[in-house]
Structure formats: C-alpha cells, structure tokens
Design a protein around this motif. Structure first.
Motif, short mmCIF file in Angstrom:
data_model
loop_
_atom_site.label_atom_id
_atom_site.label_comp_id
_atom_site.label_asym_id
_atom_site.label_seq_id
_atom_site.Cartn_x
_atom_site.Cartn_y
_atom_site.Cartn_z
N ASP A 42 -5.54 -7.83 9.14
CA ASP A 42 -5.62 -6.89 10.26
C ASP A 42 -6.18 -7.56 11.51
OD1 ASP A 42 -4.69 -4.91 8.56
OD2 ASP A 42 -6.68 -4.20 8.06
N MET A 45 -3.59 -8.52 15.03
CA MET A 45 -2.74 -7.49 15.63
C MET A 45 -2.70 -7.69 17.15
SD MET A 45 -1.75 -5.72 12.99
CE MET A 45 -1.44 -3.97 13.16
N GLY A 138 -0.52 -6.53 8.40
CA GLY A 138 -1.59 -5.87 9.16
C GLY A 138 -1.29 -4.38 9.25
N LEU A 140 -2.74 -0.64 11.12
CA LEU A 140 -3.61 0.23 11.91
C LEU A 140 -3.11 1.65 11.71
CD1 LEU A 140 -3.78 -1.65 15.35
CD2 LEU A 140 -5.59 -1.48 13.65
N HIS A 152 -2.56 2.65 3.25
CA HIS A 152 -3.40 1.54 2.79
C HIS A 152 -3.16 1.27 1.30
CE1 HIS A 152 -5.80 0.45 6.30
NE2 HIS A 152 -5.75 1.72 6.63
#
Length: 168
Positions: A42, A45, A138, A140, A152
């Motif tokens: 992550d 990004m 990644g 968000l 997730h």
C-alpha cells in the motif's frame, strides 16, 4: 467477485508439511519454472486517497481504460499498458519484460466506494530465458466498513504469503 485471473502453478507433492509461499517460490525457481510472486504493497500508491484516485486517475497522461476486464457495477478498470499479452496467465504465453499497472476503481453504487485496487506487475526474463513476475497489490478503501473488510479479505486470499501468515 473476481478481481483478476492469476496463473496456476503445481508444486511437487511431498509427505512432509505443506510448503510456505516463500518455500514454494524458491522451489519453482530451483526447478527453472516461471514464477509469479504476489505481495501486498500500500506504500507506493499514486494518490493519498481513493476519492482522489477516482477524480484524478482517468485523466492522467498515459492511463487508458482497460477494456480487457469485465464490467463491474460501480467499477471501472484502467491501465498504463493495454497490451493483451499481460492478460494471459504466465506459462501459457510469453510475457514481455517491463512494468504494467492496473487499477480497479470502485465508485457509487458499490458499497466499498470510494475504493481502488492497484496491481503493479514487474516482469523480468533472466539469462536462462525464464520469466519471473512480481505483482504488488495496493488497496485503499474508504467505503462501508464491511465492504472494505471484504476487499481486504479478497486481497489476503490472493497473496500466498498472507494466506500462510493467516493460517499460522
């Protein structure tokens, strides 16, 4: 929900305990087989928030819609390289060296919206002619907590090292 097609690789069977993801990767490399390593990342990004991705990414220079991906209610796909060779599972066709970045943007009415899943594939062919791909995933997610937890969980299930850690 299917996010992406990943190559299937069969490892040697053994009477001992199952191999960890790291051990499986080492075994494949030692056998001279193509490999595809998936990692959670992550940190790299392009934008700080999913909402910013939805606003800015479609207009970014060098980014185009990824028409090879299926339609998704509230979702759209983008890439920096629409070459169809990248959409073929490793081992079925030669993947050229280089980088490809794909983004799945989720907007309303998707319950996880705004959200973005970024996949950065890096392919390198060694002197032995064997191609090794590393994919950094990644994520968000700023939508509903339950929908974000599901995204997730999907990412965790896609990454063998995370599955191994979860099973311990």
């Amino acid at each position: 929900m299917v996010l992406m097609m990943l190559p299937t690789v069969v490892c040697a069977q053994s009477d001992s305990a199952p191999l960890t993801a790291t051990e499986r990767l080492a075994e494949l490399k030692s056998m001279g087989a193509p490999t595809h390593e998936l990692l959670a990342d992550d940190s790299s990004m392009e934008f700080a928030s999913a909402a910013e991705f939805l606003r800015e990414l479609p207009a970014r220079k060098g980014v185009v819609p990824d028409t090879a991906r299926p339609a998704l209610d509230g979702g759209s796909f983008y890439t920096n390289d629409p070459d169809p060779l990248w959409n073929v599972p490793l081992g079925e066709q030669t993947v050229r060296d280089g980088d490809r970045i794909s983004w799945m943007l989720l907007a309303s009415p998707h319950p996880a919206a705004p959200a973005v899943l970024r996949v950065h594939d890096h392919a390198v062919t060694g002197p032995d002619g064997i191609t090794h791909v590393t994919s950094r995933l990644g994520l968000l997610c700023e939508g509903e907590a339950e929908a974000c937890a599901e995204l997730h969980a999907v990412r965790r299930s896609m990454i063998p090292a995370l599955r191994d850690a979860q099973d311990e």
